[in-house]
Design a protein around this motif. Structure first.
Motif, short mmCIF file in Angstrom:
data_model
loop_
_atom_site.label_atom_id
_atom_site.label_comp_id
_atom_site.label_asym_id
_atom_site.label_seq_id
_atom_site.Cartn_x
_atom_site.Cartn_y
_atom_site.Cartn_z
N SER A 1 0.92 -1.38 -0.28
CA SER A 1 -0.21 0.46 -0.04
C SER A 1 0.72 1.62 0.39
O SER A 1 2.37 1.19 0.93
CB SER A 1 -1.12 -0.26 1.39
OG SER A 1 -1.73 -0.81 1.47
N SER B 1 6.87 6.92 8.12
CA SER B 1 5.93 5.88 7.90
C SER B 1 6.43 5.53 6.69
O SER B 1 5.53 4.49 5.71
CB SER B 1 4.48 5.49 8.54
OG SER B 1 4.16 7.49 8.39
N LYS C 1 -8.54 8.87 19.89
CA LYS C 1 -9.04 9.27 18.40
C LYS C 1 -10.60 9.62 18.54
O LYS C 1 -10.93 10.45 18.02
CB LYS C 1 -10.07 7.93 18.02
CG LYS C 1 -10.68 7.63 16.76
CD LYS C 1 -11.12 6.29 16.63
CE LYS C 1 -11.88 6.66 15.63
NZ LYS C 1 -12.79 5.19 14.81
N TYR D 1 -3.17 11.63 13.97
CA TYR D 1 -4.01 11.29 14.25
C TYR D 1 -3.44 8.86 13.63
O TYR D 1 -3.54 9.66 12.78
CB TYR D 1 -5.01 10.52 14.93
CG TYR D 1 -5.16 9.57 15.86
CD1 TYR D 1 -4.87 8.86 17.28
CD2 TYR D 1 -6.39 8.88 14.73
CE1 TYR D 1 -5.28 7.96 18.08
CE2 TYR D 1 -6.87 7.67 15.66
CZ TYR D 1 -6.15 7.19 16.57
OH TYR D 1 -6.59 5.77 17.68
N PHE D 2 -2.12 8.38 14.17
CA PHE D 2 -1.85 7.92 13.76
C PHE D 2 -3.04 6.05 14.59
O PHE D 2 -2.07 5.15 14.84
CB PHE D 2 -0.09 6.87 14.05
CG PHE D 2 0.12 8.34 13.65
CD1 PHE D 2 1.17 8.09 12.46
CD2 PHE D 2 0.67 9.27 14.63
CE1 PHE D 2 2.19 9.62 12.38
CE2 PHE D 2 2.10 10.18 14.38
CZ PHE D 2 2.00 10.58 13.16
N ALA D 3 -3.45 5.80 13.48
CA ALA D 3 -5.17 4.62 13.92
C ALA D 3 -3.95 3.32 13.52
O ALA D 3 -4.61 2.87 14.37
CB ALA D 3 -5.73 5.13 12.72
N SER D 4 -3.66 2.89 12.71
CA SER D 4 -2.27 1.76 12.74
C SER D 4 -2.18 1.67 12.61
O SER D 4 -0.67 0.37 12.64
CB SER D 4 -2.67 1.36 10.66
OG SER D 4 -1.64 2.51 10.39
N GLU D 5 -1.04 2.19 13.56
CA GLU D 5 0.28 2.09 13.86
C GLU D 5 0.04 2.08 15.18
O GLU D 5 -0.53 2.86 16.84
CB GLU D 5 0.78 3.02 13.93
CG GLU D 5 1.51 4.35 12.45
CD GLU D 5 2.39 3.01 12.38
OE1 GLU D 5 2.86 2.28 12.66
OE2 GLU D 5 2.22 3.04 11.04
N LYS D 6 0.52 0.76 16.06
CA LYS D 6 0.22 0.47 17.22
C LYS D 6 0.50 0.80 18.53
O LYS D 6 0.29 1.01 19.62
CB LYS D 6 0.09 -1.04 17.62
CG LYS D 6 -0.53 -1.91 16.44
CD LYS D 6 -0.19 -3.63 17.13
CE LYS D 6 -1.24 -4.45 16.27
NZ LYS D 6 -1.28 -6.35 15.69
N CYS E 1 -0.83 4.90 18.78
CA CYS E 1 -2.25 5.12 18.56
C CYS E 1 -2.90 5.40 19.29
O CYS E 1 -4.36 5.99 19.22
CB CYS E 1 -3.43 3.14 17.78
SG CYS E 1 -3.33 2.20 19.09
#
Length: 366
Positions: free
Chosen positions: A18, A120, A316, A331-336, A339
């Motif tokens: 991606s 990223s 969030k 906001y880095f929703a996909s970065e565990k 996040c």
């Protein structure tokens, strides 16, 4: 007409990946944009003057190709960092350097490594090249596991300093320890060094495996111009010259970069204002009892709290509340690993006042 199957034509590496997702760029007015770490003030007037002079009365210069090596920009970069001009390289933003380094020094048998969390874009560029990407987690409190870095067997190690997205800065002694022990190339990504008190460029002549990159986007107010650079041993510069685009910086970008790097006084004053606002914002978070990383950049990574607790859901919720007020943060929703927090770019005093007012409304449940 014969049916054409595009998917079957895409390279194996690209078909499995991606793309990089940059921070939101709204196309309407009225937003307070604190999400992409842009310089909150206009660039130096000398930059505007240099661009106008280059364009001239009728723009005739624009019909001619620019310097293929960005020669004057390289000279100014070298002068700025007190290095011989042979150690400097000009690029279409520092992201261009990252891409070229991976193109030149990575493949399916030569890996890329970095710390986690970090920028990223690195894994995206590695995947395009079909290179294995190694993430080395920090220990507690962002301590580096030097043994894992040393033994990761990557061909190139990317070290973002100050770190993104946390903003935490590591002293030059840490950089030197990594470079001196690592059996490969070390790229120190110094996108945010204008807001720190150190730069690894002082080590470039000592270590032939070191590359230090910089950008005009964060500390010089020229994100829209895409001007970056690298400092490295001339042998590395020669390799980068092999793989770069023939004319990787346009005429206006080259003169803008020279003018920006030449006006140290203007940028010192503006950065002082940004650092002052950063301190005030950290004090604001202290008053709320919110945790944040002590920043060496023009942004702060913080973890908001409700009822004394922080979580990804709370982060969030605040991010979405602020967005509803047309205040953009990252906001880095996909970065565990991050996040449960939010990254805030430091803006003007007026922008930061609006941010704080909205945060207080959110914290009171209004």
């Amino acid at each position: 007409m014969k049916k054409f199957n595009l998917k079957s034509k895409i390279s194996n590496a690209v078909s499995k990946m991606s793309g990089y997702v940059p921070g939101e760029q709204p196309d309407s007015s009225g937003w307070i944009k604190l999400n992409t770490n842009e310089f909150p003030y206009p660039p130096s007037p000398k930059v505007v003057e240099a661009i106008a002079k280059e364009v001239g009365a009728n723009g005739a210069s624009l019909r001619l190709y620019p310097s293929p090596t960005s020669a004057k920009l390289r000279e100014q970069v070298a002068k700025y960092y007190n290095l011989p001009k042979e150690y400097a390289f000009g690029a279409n933003g520092s992201d261009d350097v990252l891409n070229l380094v991976i193109r030149a020094f990575a493949d399916d048998k030569k890996s890329i490594a970095t710390l986690d969390p970090s920028y990223s874009l690195y894994p995206v560029l590695a995947k395009i090249q079909g290179a294995n990407f190694i993430k080395i987690p920090f220990k507690k409190n962002l301590e580096i596991d030097f043994e894992k870095v040393k033994n990761c067997k990557a061909n190139v190690f990317f070290f973002t300093n100050p770190n993104a997205p946390t903003g935490f800065g590591f002293p030059i002694e840490v950089v030197e320890k990594i470079v001196s022990e690592f059996d490969g190339l070390v790229l120190v990504d110094e996108a945010y060094s204008p807001f720190a008190s150190y730069s690894a460029t002082s080590l470039v002549k000592k270590y032939p495996n070191l590359i230090v990159t910089g950008t005009s986007s964060k500390g010089w107010g020229l994100a829209g111009m895409r001007i970056g650079w690298a400092m490295a041993n001339p042998e590395i510069i020669e390799v980068l010259d092999r793989v770069r685009d023939s004319y990787n910086l346009d005429r206006l970008a080259q003169v803008a970069g020279v003018a920006a790097l030449s006006d140290k006084k203007y940028y010192a004053e503006k950065r002082k204002e940004i650092l002052s606002e950063r301190t005030k914002t950290e004090e604001f978070f202290d008053s709320l009892g919110w945790q944040y990383y002590k920043s060496s950049t023009n942004f702060i990574f913080f973890r908001p709290k409700r009822d004394g607790k922080s979580s990804a859901e709370i982060a969030k919720n605040l991010f979405e509340f602020l967005r509803s007020k047309k205040i953009l943060l990252r906001y880095f929703a996909s970065e565990k690993s991050v996040c449960d927090g939010i990254r805030l770019s430091i803006g003007t005093p007026a922008q930061m006042a609006s941010f704080k007012k909205a945060v207080l409304k959110w914290s009171k449940g209004k």
